[in-house]
Design a protein around this motif. Structure first.
Motif, PDB file in Angstrom:
ATOM      1  N   ARG A  42    -213.312 -64.621  83.053  1.00 35.93           N
ATOM      2  CA  ARG A  42    -212.921 -63.994  84.316  1.00 35.93           C
ATOM      3  C   ARG A  42    -212.119 -62.735  83.986  1.00 35.93           C
ATOM      4  NH1 ARG A  42    -208.319 -66.648  88.120  1.00 35.93           N
ATOM      5  NH2 ARG A  42    -208.388 -65.209  89.896  1.00 35.93           N
ATOM      6  N   VAL A  43    -212.698 -61.575  84.259  1.00 33.43           N
ATOM      7  CA  VAL A  43    -212.017 -60.312  83.966  1.00 33.43           C
ATOM      8  C   VAL A  43    -210.969 -60.066  85.046  1.00 33.43           C
ATOM      9  CG1 VAL A  43    -212.277 -57.830  83.665  1.00 33.43           C
ATOM     10  CG2 VAL A  43    -214.048 -59.371  82.804  1.00 33.43           C
ATOM     11  N   TYR A  44    -209.736 -59.863  84.601  1.00 31.17           N
ATOM     12  CA  TYR A  44    -208.636 -59.642  85.535  1.00 31.17           C
ATOM     13  C   TYR A  44    -208.509 -58.179  85.947  1.00 31.17           C
ATOM     14  CZ  TYR A  44    -206.587 -64.290  84.583  1.00 31.17           C
ATOM     15  OH  TYR A  44    -206.346 -65.634  84.472  1.00 31.17           O
ATOM     16  N   ASP A  45    -208.503 -57.321  84.931  1.00 31.09           N
ATOM     17  CA  ASP A  45    -208.158 -55.926  85.194  1.00 31.09           C
ATOM     18  C   ASP A  45    -208.704 -55.050  84.074  1.00 31.09           C
ATOM     19  OD1 ASP A  45    -206.460 -53.746  86.529  1.00 31.09           O
ATOM     20  OD2 ASP A  45    -205.648 -53.744  84.501  1.00 31.09           O
ATOM     21  N   THR A  46    -209.255 -53.897  84.440  1.00 27.26           N
ATOM     22  CA  THR A  46    -209.723 -52.922  83.460  1.00 27.26           C
ATOM     23  C   THR A  46    -209.220 -51.553  83.877  1.00 27.26           C
ATOM     24  OG1 THR A  46    -211.742 -54.213  83.107  1.00 27.26           O
ATOM     25  CG2 THR A  46    -211.724 -51.951  82.282  1.00 27.26           C
ATOM     26  N   SER A  47    -208.518 -50.897  82.949  1.00 26.59           N
ATOM     27  CA  SER A  47    -208.021 -49.549  83.208  1.00 26.59           C
ATOM     28  C   SER A  47    -208.843 -48.573  82.363  1.00 26.59           C
ATOM     29  CB  SER A  47    -206.537 -49.444  82.836  1.00 26.59           C
ATOM     30  OG  SER A  47    -206.071 -48.111  82.965  1.00 26.59           O
ATOM     31  N   TYR A  48    -209.648 -47.758  83.018  1.00 25.87           N
ATOM     32  CA  TYR A  48    -210.571 -46.876  82.305  1.00 25.87           C
ATOM     33  C   TYR A  48    -209.886 -45.585  81.867  1.00 25.87           C
ATOM     34  CZ  TYR A  48    -214.258 -49.980  83.918  1.00 25.87           C
ATOM     35  OH  TYR A  48    -215.035 -51.078  84.135  1.00 25.87           O
ATOM     36  N   ALA A  49    -210.272 -45.111  80.693  1.00 32.84           N
ATOM     37  CA  ALA A  49    -209.759 -43.846  80.182  1.00 32.84           C
ATOM     38  C   ALA A  49    -210.507 -42.684  80.836  1.00 32.84           C
ATOM     39  CB  ALA A  49    -209.908 -43.791  78.667  1.00 32.84           C
ATOM     40  N   GLU A  50    -209.939 -41.490  80.759  1.00 36.13           N
ATOM     41  CA  GLU A  50    -210.516 -40.345  81.468  1.00 36.13           C
ATOM     42  C   GLU A  50    -211.836 -39.895  80.856  1.00 36.13           C
ATOM     43  OE1 GLU A  50    -207.655 -37.245  81.663  1.00 36.13           O
ATOM     44  OE2 GLU A  50    -206.216 -38.408  82.866  1.00 36.13           O
ATOM     45  N   GLU A  51    -211.913 -39.838  79.523  1.00 38.23           N
ATOM     46  CA  GLU A  51    -213.109 -39.287  78.878  1.00 38.23           C
ATOM     47  C   GLU A  51    -214.126 -40.358  78.525  1.00 38.23           C
ATOM     48  OE1 GLU A  51    -214.297 -36.477  75.036  1.00 38.23           O
ATOM     49  OE2 GLU A  51    -212.219 -36.558  75.758  1.00 38.23           O
ATOM     50  N   ALA A  52    -213.669 -41.436  77.896  1.00 39.95           N
ATOM     51  CA  ALA A  52    -214.572 -42.523  77.496  1.00 39.95           C
ATOM     52  C   ALA A  52    -213.742 -43.764  77.198  1.00 39.95           C
ATOM     53  CB  ALA A  52    -215.389 -42.127  76.263  1.00 39.95           C
ATOM     54  N   GLY A  53    -214.369 -44.925  77.342  1.00 36.38           N
ATOM     55  CA  GLY A  53    -213.695 -46.167  76.975  1.00 36.38           C
ATOM     56  C   GLY A  53    -212.670 -46.622  77.994  1.00 36.38           C
ATOM     57  N   ILE A  54    -211.734 -47.445  77.519  1.00 35.42           N
ATOM     58  CA  ILE A  54    -210.721 -48.024  78.393  1.00 35.42           C
ATOM     59  C   ILE A  54    -209.333 -47.859  77.795  1.00 35.42           C
ATOM     60  CG2 ILE A  54    -212.311 -49.732  79.365  1.00 35.42           C
ATOM     61  CD1 ILE A  54    -211.065 -51.816  77.458  1.00 35.42           C
ATOM     62  N   LYS A  55    -208.345 -47.787  78.667  1.00 36.03           N
ATOM     63  CA  LYS A  55    -206.957 -47.807  78.211  1.00 36.03           C
ATOM     64  C   LYS A  55    -206.529 -49.234  77.910  1.00 36.03           C
ATOM     65  CE  LYS A  55    -205.661 -43.851  81.118  1.00 36.03           C
ATOM     66  NZ  LYS A  55    -204.809 -43.416  82.268  1.00 36.03           N
ATOM     67  N   SER A  56    -206.973 -50.163  78.783  1.00 35.37           N
ATOM     68  CA  SER A  56    -206.617 -51.562  78.588  1.00 35.37           C
ATOM     69  C   SER A  56    -207.538 -52.432  79.423  1.00 35.37           C
ATOM     70  CB  SER A  56    -205.160 -51.819  78.975  1.00 35.37           C
ATOM     71  OG  SER A  56    -204.969 -51.585  80.368  1.00 35.37           O
ATOM     72  N   ALA A  57    -207.560 -53.708  79.078  1.00 35.13           N
ATOM     73  CA  ALA A  57    -208.318 -54.692  79.854  1.00 35.13           C
ATOM     74  C   ALA A  57    -207.721 -56.063  79.603  1.00 35.13           C
ATOM     75  CB  ALA A  57    -209.792 -54.683  79.468  1.00 35.13           C
ATOM     76  N   SER A  58    -207.756 -56.912  80.623  1.00 30.50           N
ATOM     77  CA  SER A  58    -207.279 -58.290  80.497  1.00 30.50           C
ATOM     78  C   SER A  58    -208.332 -59.217  81.074  1.00 30.50           C
ATOM     79  CB  SER A  58    -205.960 -58.495  81.244  1.00 30.50           C
ATOM     80  OG  SER A  58    -204.918 -57.736  80.672  1.00 30.50           O
ATOM     81  N   PHE A  59    -208.550 -60.350  80.408  1.00 27.46           N
ATOM     82  CA  PHE A  59    -209.514 -61.316  80.910  1.00 27.46           C
ATOM     83  C   PHE A  59    -209.116 -62.716  80.472  1.00 27.46           C
ATOM     84  CE2 PHE A  59    -210.994 -59.680  76.875  1.00 27.46           C
ATOM     85  CZ  PHE A  59    -211.409 -60.800  76.158  1.00 27.46           C
ATOM     86  N   GLU A  60    -209.552 -63.691  81.274  1.00 30.69           N
ATOM     87  CA  GLU A  60    -209.277 -65.102  80.995  1.00 30.69           C
ATOM     88  C   GLU A  60    -210.511 -65.745  80.377  1.00 30.69           C
ATOM     89  OE1 GLU A  60    -208.959 -69.243  83.561  1.00 30.69           O
ATOM     90  OE2 GLU A  60    -208.206 -67.385  84.466  1.00 30.69           O
ATOM     91  N   VAL A  61    -210.303 -66.569  79.356  1.00 29.49           N
ATOM     92  CA  VAL A  61    -211.374 -67.343  78.753  1.00 29.49           C
ATOM     93  C   VAL A  61    -211.026 -68.814  78.951  1.00 29.49           C
ATOM     94  CG1 VAL A  61    -212.674 -67.875  76.661  1.00 29.49           C
ATOM     95  CG2 VAL A  61    -211.788 -65.557  77.020  1.00 29.49           C
ATOM     96  N   ASP A  62    -211.867 -69.507  79.711  1.00 32.82           N
ATOM     97  CA  ASP A  62    -211.606 -70.912  80.021  1.00 32.82           C
ATOM     98  C   ASP A  62    -212.646 -71.786  79.325  1.00 32.82           C
ATOM     99  OD1 ASP A  62    -210.790 -73.292  81.019  1.00 32.82           O
ATOM    100  OD2 ASP A  62    -211.350 -72.905  83.103  1.00 32.82           O
TER     101      ASP A  62
END
Length: 373
Positions: free
Chosen positions: A163-183
């Motif tokens: 379950r992906v909680y949050d994804t913060s995308y970077a301006e040019e490419a990729g992501i700044k951060s992401a959080s997800f739950e693994v159950d």
């Protein structure tokens, strides 16, 4: 043709399986399944949805463990019969099939054997994984997204619920951060050895041609506790920011300010949530993760004072634990265990079993050495 002689290897499998079954304590699991089944069948179980979810999840995990043990025992029995038939009928196709199944069962047994080393207080719990881009500019944000995909593929291949909680995308490419739950059973125990700083070396697709670029990303793994009510978080200790959920390029994924960011002022811990459709749901989910992190922090502080808990989970920049090298040669190497492979593409596609198994064995050895010292 020569007979297929794998009787000794099958005997080794049976012996290892017997040891695993003893450690797993199947009678205890069956008692717990009976108790949880009774609770799950209560007419008023869903009057408390959180408690009901806890019971049904625990029941599912234990049923899954018992089923896997029974399936492996059946496969060993079937393998023995297949080997005997291959020899009696002098069937080369059956010999090939038996050899293939032997390798598959050996791999499964090895994975189950590693699980017997997961006896930590939190190992059986679900996990919350957070990935953050570090030094390296746009390459680091791209690397962080590569790691996110890698862990999601790993979870998918192992049938783990994500379950992906949050994804913060970077301006040019990729992501700044992401959080997800693994159950999944022992999600935290398995993934906790992935915590630390990961390093990527490659020819940058974003920089000047012909130059290698080194970038970093931090991986944090914390257990998601079932009961977090004991962790009280006064309203005055948190700041709640509400914002609009967004996707790559700043595109809105909904038209309401439903995403929530909670900052715990005394510790500086920040949890963001934009997976749910409503602000209320996102806030509740974010609070559960925050309480889990605070509970772990309390346990770590107590353990530090008592010097009883080994293997504190960190994600500091000085804790570099794995290098992914794509140029001038191809290699992924864990700097703690020395486990390495020459196929980074497979690793980025989620083939992490070897690294996780080596990490669990290494951690257990570290704990034993600390206990003996």
């Amino acid at each position: 043709m020569a007979d297929l002689d794998i009787a000794g290897e099958i005997a080794d499998l049976r012996s290892t399986y017997s040891d695993i079954a003893v450690v797993a304590d199947v009678p205890r699991l069956e008692r717990e399944i009976a108790e949880l089944s009774e609770q799950a069948g209560a007419p008023d179980i869903w009057d408390d949805p959180a408690k009901a979810q806890q019971v049904t999840t625990a029941l599912s995990h234990r049923q899954s463990r018992v089923k896997r043990l029974a399936d492996v025992e059946r496969r060993i029995d079937d393998l023995e019969v297949l080997a005997q038939l291959a020899n009696e009928e002098d069937d080369e196709d059956s010999r090939v099939e038996a050899r293939k199944e032997l390798t598959a069962v050996q791999r499964t047994i090895s994975e189950m054997e590693v699980l017997t080393l997961l006896d930590g207080e939190f190992d059986e719990l679900p996990a919350v994984v957070t990935i953050r881009a570090g030094a390296g500019g746009v390459d680091a944000s791209d690397f962080a997204e590569m790691l996110l995909r890698m862990y999601l593929r790993y979870a998918e291949q192992h049938g783990m619920s994500v379950r992906v909680y949050d994804t913060s995308y970077a301006e040019e490419a990729g992501i700044k951060s992401a959080s997800f739950e693994v159950d999944a059973p022992y999600a935290f125990g398995n993934l906790s050895v992935e915590a630390g700083t990961h390093r990527l070396v490659r020819m940058s697709p974003f920089g000047a041609a012909g130059k290698r670029q080194t970038s970093f990303a931090a991986v944090e793994v914390v257990p998601l506790f079932d009961q977090v009510d004991e962790v009280e978080v006064p309203e005055g200790d948190i700041r709640v920011d509400v914002f609009r959920s967004s996707g790559p390029g700043g595109q809105s994924v909904n038209t309401t300010d439903s995403a929530v960011r909670i900052t715990h002022l005394p510790t500086g811990l920040v949890v963001s949530m934009q997976n749910e459709k409503s602000q209320i749901q996102n806030r509740a989910a974010a609070m559960r993760v925050l309480q889990s992190r605070l509970m772990l922090l309390q346990r770590e502080e107590e353990a530090a004072r008592k010097k009883e808990l080994a293997g504190t989970i960190t994600a500091s920049w000085g804790d570099q634990m794995r290098s992914y090298v794509l140029a001038p040669y191809q290699m992924v190497k864990d700097l703690r265990t020395d486990h390495e492979v020459g196929n980074p593409s497979a690793v980025f596609d989620g083939d992490l079993d070897g690294f996780i198994a080596a990490g669990i064995r290494w951690r257990k050895q570290q704990q034993q050495e600390q206990a003996d010292s």
